[in-house]
Design a protein around this motif. Sequence first.
Motif, PDB file in Angstrom:
ATOM      1  N   VAL A  81      30.838 -22.843  -6.409  1.00 40.92           N
ATOM      2  CA  VAL A  81      31.420 -22.962  -7.753  1.00 40.92           C
ATOM      3  C   VAL A  81      30.522 -23.781  -8.685  1.00 40.92           C
ATOM      4  N   SER A  86      37.553 -12.230  -1.637  1.00 43.31           N
ATOM      5  CA  SER A  86      37.409 -13.691  -1.699  1.00 43.31           C
ATOM      6  C   SER A  86      36.160 -14.135  -0.951  1.00 43.31           C
ATOM      7  N   ASN A 134      33.310 -13.572  -3.189  1.00 41.56           N
ATOM      8  CA  ASN A 134      33.348 -14.571  -4.254  1.00 41.56           C
ATOM      9  C   ASN A 134      32.493 -15.799  -3.898  1.00 41.56           C
ATOM     10  N   TYR A 135      32.434 -16.111  -2.590  1.00 41.75           N
ATOM     11  CA  TYR A 135      31.595 -17.247  -2.167  1.00 41.75           C
ATOM     12  C   TYR A 135      30.118 -16.981  -2.453  1.00 41.75           C
ATOM     13  N   GLY A 193      30.396 -14.869  -6.748  1.00 40.95           N
ATOM     14  CA  GLY A 193      31.277 -15.364  -7.811  1.00 40.95           C
ATOM     15  C   GLY A 193      30.543 -16.146  -8.878  1.00 40.95           C
ATOM     16  N   SER A 218      38.635 -19.604  -7.657  1.00 40.10           N
ATOM     17  CA  SER A 218      37.985 -19.738  -6.356  1.00 40.10           C
ATOM     18  C   SER A 218      38.843 -20.550  -5.399  1.00 40.10           C
TER      19      SER A 218
END
Lengths: 69, 198, 338
Positions: free
Chosen positions: B69, C146, C149-150, C153, C170
Amino acid sequence: MKAFAVAVLAAVALAVGASFLLGANQKYAYEAFSTSGARVSHPGTNLVGPRWTGDVTGPADGHKATTGS
Amino acid sequence: MARMKFLCDADRCIECNACVTACKNEHEVPWGINRRRVITLNDGKPGERSVSMACMHCTDAPCAAVCPVNCFYTTADAVVLHSKDLCIGCGYCFYACPFGAPQYPRVGNFGSRGKMDKCTYCSGGPEADLSTIEYEKYGSNRLAEGKLPLCAEMCSTKALLAGDGEMIAQIYKERVIKRGYGSGAWGWKTAYRETIAI
Amino acid sequence: MRQPSHLGTLAMAALVWASVGLTQPAHAVNAPDGAPNPTASSVNEDLLFRQAPTIGGRVSIPDAKAANLIQPQGREWRDFRESWLPWIGGLAILGMIAALALFYFTRGRIRLEHSEESGRKLLRFNGFERFTHWMTATCFIVLGLSGLNYIFGKRLLMPLIGPDAFAALSQWAKYAHVYLAWPFMLGVVFMLVVWVRDNIPNRIDVQWIRQGGGFLGDQHPHAERFNAGQKVVFWMVIGFGFAMSATGLVMLFPFAATDINGMQIVQGVHALIGVVFIAAILAHIYIGSLGMEGAYDAMGSGEVDLAWAKVHHDLWVKEQLAKTASGPQLGRGQVPAE
């Protein structure tokens, strides 16, 4: 369609069940890495602990607020 | 701007753990989380050495690269910080970190390991400098007050040095030349892709 | 020829030995003021790295991980995750999508022939089988998204929706990933139990593969309940499913089973199998929906047209019809007991 709906519901139910079951067994670092001599209650999510008042009067006074109360 | 680094002179470190205690107290770090620790190599044998280790604030930090992130950022002082608001507690930074710096409030990875905590080089987080919220999440911000990290400031043998990389390298170099030996700047090759040439 | 070179080596070795023996004391044992050098026998980084790939010692913290001083393998894991994995994953998934699109636009859908519609229905998957399939399938889709996404993302989604929204998403994706893993694992076990009997490879599969599943030649190859292609999908799901479960469990209980380097390898294996698994399942989704007319009904309503079944799974139909009308041929809406 019925099998699909039941499948989705079952998946969600199992996931929620797993979350509770695993959450109950979740060890916190303060439990896992403390010894029997350590008296640790629940430190909370912040660094400062449960007695933290948030009373910061001046710069870098933060730590004094916990010791003073 | 300075390029902040840590340097532990293992020939001076006496494993007193004062740096660990200073860090814990300064930032109210809870039990189970160690932003700094002292590791003893060859314990009990001739040639035993202790090294105080925390986040080295790497050049091109691996933790920042692997974060899914992108919660890490590097300050103007080259200090590697992170946002606890963005962190999802995946644990990847610990896999990537060569020094084992990232710490998590929870042991299992069910749901989340909680917001990662690590050494901030005593310079807080993304919130406003010296704000209450910054103190709650990241601990005190000594850098904003013009002070260096407490662990190094109060090291009794001055084994642990913090400050501009070139200045602490110079101090270490002078020590080594004066005393004639030195086991090197631990972790510098891994963290900064350079070592101190003497 | 041999003699001089041998002598030369010996001479070199002697020289090296002598030079080491000569220079070391002068260098290391005494400080400039003549005091004994306390580091003469001490450890240093280069020496320790020559002995082991990581440097560790002893700490007074009751956390074994803290005893690791330096593990440079973190850099290699980072190279894998940031340089290799996005390319491998991107190529595997986009490559599969491109291949399927190419197939769709050149060969088109595999149409139902007129002779494959008889109006009579035959039960192919009972309620429990469909339940198992769809539970595993829905979990797989969420786990796949998901999981991707790691990797992707922060590269694709984060610039679009901003860091805060992306971090919140997330976080929920992570909850979904670790909790839906459990029904997925259960589903894989169920699949193994209900379908393993019909998925043992045999000689009919060799013939099916030789005829390219009906693409080569004009005769449709014989097939039992599952043809060789479906058996490959089954064993792929079982194999990858168990591998993903095992590696995933190791990551759910970090450092319970292995150390830091083990965790890195396990994560790499999980990610690599994951992207290949997703690519393979994309092909499975294609052939089960868009790719072949009539195939979806088997998992949708559970019933297929008798004529379609006679063409695609002739041996299975023969066996089912032999079981008399009280067997699997049910009227609409009736769900048999498992």
